[in-house]
Design a protein around this motif. Structure first.
Motif, mmCIF file in Angstrom:
data_model
loop_
_atom_site.group_PDB
_atom_site.id
_atom_site.type_symbol
_atom_site.label_atom_id
_atom_site.label_comp_id
_atom_site.label_asym_id
_atom_site.label_seq_id
_atom_site.Cartn_x
_atom_site.Cartn_y
_atom_site.Cartn_z
ATOM 1 N N PRO A 1 -3.090 -12.601 14.332
ATOM 2 C CA PRO A 1 -3.288 -11.326 15.026
ATOM 3 C C PRO A 1 -3.777 -10.220 14.101
ATOM 4 O O PRO A 1 -3.649 -10.311 12.877
ATOM 5 C CB PRO A 1 -1.894 -10.988 15.567
ATOM 6 C CG PRO A 1 -0.991 -12.095 15.199
ATOM 7 C CD PRO A 1 -1.713 -13.063 14.341
ATOM 8 N N SER A 2 -4.320 -9.191 14.719
ATOM 9 C CA SER A 2 -4.743 -8.015 13.980
ATOM 10 C C SER A 2 -3.556 -7.450 13.195
ATOM 11 O O SER A 2 -2.444 -7.388 13.709
ATOM 12 C CB SER A 2 -5.263 -6.992 14.995
ATOM 13 O OG SER A 2 -5.653 -5.841 14.339
ATOM 14 N N GLY A 3 -3.793 -7.118 11.939
ATOM 15 C CA GLY A 3 -2.733 -6.534 11.121
ATOM 16 C C GLY A 3 -1.864 -7.560 10.413
ATOM 17 O O GLY A 3 -0.911 -7.193 9.720
ATOM 18 N N SER A 4 -2.178 -8.848 10.542
ATOM 19 C CA SER A 4 -1.311 -9.883 9.955
ATOM 20 C C SER A 4 -1.590 -10.141 8.470
ATOM 21 O O SER A 4 -0.869 -10.908 7.838
ATOM 22 C CB SER A 4 -1.419 -11.181 10.755
ATOM 23 O OG SER A 4 -2.742 -11.645 10.815
ATOM 24 N N GLY A 5 -2.647 -9.528 7.930
ATOM 25 C CA GLY A 5 -2.877 -9.638 6.485
ATOM 26 C C GLY A 5 -4.071 -10.486 6.077
ATOM 27 O O GLY A 5 -4.268 -10.756 4.890
ATOM 28 N N LYS A 6 -4.901 -10.842 7.039
ATOM 29 C CA LYS A 6 -6.057 -11.702 6.732
ATOM 30 C C LYS A 6 -7.037 -11.004 5.799
ATOM 31 O O LYS A 6 -7.452 -11.566 4.775
ATOM 32 C CB LYS A 6 -6.779 -12.112 8.032
ATOM 33 C CG LYS A 6 -5.884 -12.758 9.070
ATOM 34 C CD LYS A 6 -6.641 -13.112 10.343
ATOM 35 C CE LYS A 6 -7.263 -11.934 11.088
ATOM 36 N NZ LYS A 6 -6.259 -11.016 11.692
ATOM 37 N N SER A 7 -7.442 -9.803 6.154
ATOM 38 C CA SER A 7 -8.438 -9.100 5.335
ATOM 39 C C SER A 7 -7.875 -8.737 3.965
ATOM 40 O O SER A 7 -8.578 -8.817 2.954
ATOM 41 C CB SER A 7 -8.929 -7.832 6.039
ATOM 42 O OG SER A 7 -9.640 -8.171 7.205
ATOM 43 N N THR A 8 -6.611 -8.360 3.938
ATOM 44 C CA THR A 8 -5.984 -8.033 2.652
ATOM 45 C C THR A 8 -6.021 -9.257 1.732
ATOM 46 O O THR A 8 -6.347 -9.156 0.542
ATOM 47 C CB THR A 8 -4.535 -7.552 2.876
ATOM 48 O OG1 THR A 8 -4.562 -6.426 3.769
ATOM 49 C CG2 THR A 8 -3.875 -7.155 1.572
ATOM 50 N N PHE B 1 0.855 -1.187 0.000
ATOM 51 C CA PHE B 1 0.000 0.000 0.000
ATOM 52 C C PHE B 1 0.885 1.229 0.000
ATOM 53 O O PHE B 1 1.949 1.239 0.628
ATOM 54 C CB PHE B 1 -0.894 0.022 1.251
ATOM 55 C CG PHE B 1 -1.953 -1.037 1.261
ATOM 56 C CD1 PHE B 1 -3.046 -0.954 0.399
ATOM 57 C CD2 PHE B 1 -1.872 -2.118 2.127
ATOM 58 C CE1 PHE B 1 -4.035 -1.928 0.402
ATOM 59 C CE2 PHE B 1 -2.868 -3.102 2.139
ATOM 60 C CZ PHE B 1 -3.941 -2.994 1.270
ATOM 61 N N MET C 1 2.120 4.564 1.260
ATOM 62 C CA MET C 1 2.100 5.211 2.580
ATOM 63 C C MET C 1 2.963 6.450 2.491
ATOM 64 O O MET C 1 4.188 6.345 2.415
ATOM 65 C CB MET C 1 2.694 4.273 3.643
ATOM 66 C CG MET C 1 1.822 3.068 3.968
ATOM 67 S SD MET C 1 0.327 3.510 4.848
ATOM 68 C CE MET C 1 0.963 3.665 6.502
ATOM 69 N N VAL D 1 2.582 -5.352 2.845
ATOM 70 C CA VAL D 1 1.870 -6.007 3.956
ATOM 71 C C VAL D 1 1.658 -7.505 3.719
ATOM 72 O O VAL D 1 1.473 -8.249 4.677
ATOM 73 C CB VAL D 1 0.532 -5.317 4.296
ATOM 74 C CG1 VAL D 1 0.764 -3.854 4.652
ATOM 75 C CG2 VAL D 1 -0.482 -5.448 3.192
HETATM 76 P P1 ADP Z 1 -5.939 -8.220 9.442
HETATM 77 O O1 ADP Z 1 -7.197 -8.394 8.663
HETATM 78 O O2 ADP Z 1 -5.165 -9.478 9.619
HETATM 79 O O3 ADP Z 1 -6.166 -7.520 10.752
HETATM 80 P P2 ADP Z 1 -5.192 -6.421 7.298
HETATM 81 O O4 ADP Z 1 -5.078 -7.311 6.117
HETATM 82 O O5 ADP Z 1 -6.426 -5.598 7.414
HETATM 83 O O6 ADP Z 1 -4.963 -7.264 8.624
HETATM 84 O O7 ADP Z 1 -3.977 -5.425 7.328
HETATM 85 C C1 ADP Z 1 -2.614 -5.841 7.170
HETATM 86 C C2 ADP Z 1 -1.728 -4.609 7.226
HETATM 87 O O8 ADP Z 1 -1.980 -3.813 6.091
HETATM 88 C C3 ADP Z 1 -1.977 -3.725 8.435
HETATM 89 O O9 ADP Z 1 -0.730 -3.234 8.864
HETATM 90 C C4 ADP Z 1 -2.840 -2.623 7.879
HETATM 91 O O10 ADP Z 1 -2.637 -1.428 8.608
HETATM 92 C C5 ADP Z 1 -2.321 -2.488 6.470
HETATM 93 N N1 ADP Z 1 -3.358 -2.015 5.520
HETATM 94 C C6 ADP Z 1 -4.499 -2.660 5.196
HETATM 95 N N2 ADP Z 1 -5.222 -1.987 4.292
HETATM 96 C C7 ADP Z 1 -4.499 -0.858 4.022
HETATM 97 C C8 ADP Z 1 -4.669 0.269 3.165
HETATM 98 N N3 ADP Z 1 -5.755 0.379 2.376
HETATM 99 N N4 ADP Z 1 -3.719 1.224 3.161
HETATM 100 C C9 ADP Z 1 -2.614 1.117 3.942
HETATM 101 N N5 ADP Z 1 -2.377 0.091 4.768
HETATM 102 C C10 ADP Z 1 -3.300 -0.893 4.820
#
Ligand code: ADP
Ligand code: MG
Length: 236
Positions: A41-48, A13, A15, A22
């Protein structure tokens, strides 16, 4: 052929002036009919990762093959079409339209898939009945409990008859009893209809319904283990 195949997926992403990577090389193959929980954990890349799997976002590098098609080769319209055909979504916050009946909410995805009005209504009713909401179809979301709203959202997620259902923390806003009810519905859709389920959760109780558990840490998959997925069956 795998239904879903990620090969060395990286995602960055923007920044400020730079780029933040990520996902650092995620690889995964899944067959039709699997039930996968993504944990970590939160921030580990699951949603991405889930957003890439659901064609809501594209990788920076690596290959994503969905049902044998290279997603990177598709244009915007083709991507929208494949997403509509292949994937239904359920979200933590339900994401239902306010002041809109359950029935109209469930009909929504079919507006983009060229299903006629009569057929839309019939399919939406059928999906809501399957979710046990036959008597709530004219209610708008504000008149439904959290669990009922999530069942409307699941009905909406399956109404296009897509082979994959993706859910990002679908029980995150629900108490544990309601979570169990929702997870049993996912389990029935998987076992009964062979719908492939990929869900994100940070709760072990929720992941216990899945048959395969992926653990994420710092943008990579650190473990990928089979699970018996019998929690719901035991409890019944
Ligand atoms: P999870 O779902 O495991 O909590 P995410 O996949 O949401 O984690 O996020 C992984 C990392 O990518 C985090 O550090 C988050 O801050 C970063 N991130 C996610 N989406 C964006 C975005 N659109 N822009 C910048 N950073 C992002
Ligand atoms: Mg997330």
């Amino acid at each position: 052929m795998a239904l879903i195949e990620l090969r060395d997926i990286k995602k960055s992403f923007r920044m400020g002036d730079g780029e933040l990577e990520v996902l650092h090389g995620v690889s995964l193959a899944a067959e039709r009919g699997e039930f996968i929980a993504m944990m970590g954990p939160s921030g580990s890349g699951k949603s991405t990762t889930m957003n890439i799997l659901g064609c809501l976002d594209t990788p920076t590098s690596g290959t994503y093959m969905l049902d044998g098609r290279d997603v990177a080769a598709l244009d915007g319209d083709e991507l929208a079409t494949i997403r509509n055909e292949m994937v239904g979504f359920v979200f933590q916050g339900f994401n239902l339209l306010p002041r809109t009946s359950a029935l109209a909410n469930v009909e929504m995805p079919m507006l983009y898939s060229g299903v006629g009005a009569r057929e839309r209504r019939a399919r939406a009713k059928e999906a809501l009945e399957r979710m046990g909401l036959g008597d709530r179809m004219d209610h708008d979301p504000s008149r439904l409990s959290g669990g009922q709203q999530q069942r409307v959202a699941i009905a909406r997620g399956i109404v296009n008859r897509a082979p994959i259902l993706m859910a990002d923390e679908p029980t995150g806003n629900l108490d544990s009893r309601t979570s169990d009810e929702i997870m049993k519905l996912f389990q029935e859709l998987n076992a009964g209809e062979g719908i492939t389920i990929v869900l994100v959760t940070h709760e072990a109780d929720v992941a216990a319904y899945a048959r395969r558990i992926l653990n994420f840490r710092d943008g990579v998959i650190t473990s990928d283990v089979a699970s018996r997925g019998v929690k719901g069956a035991d409890a019944a």
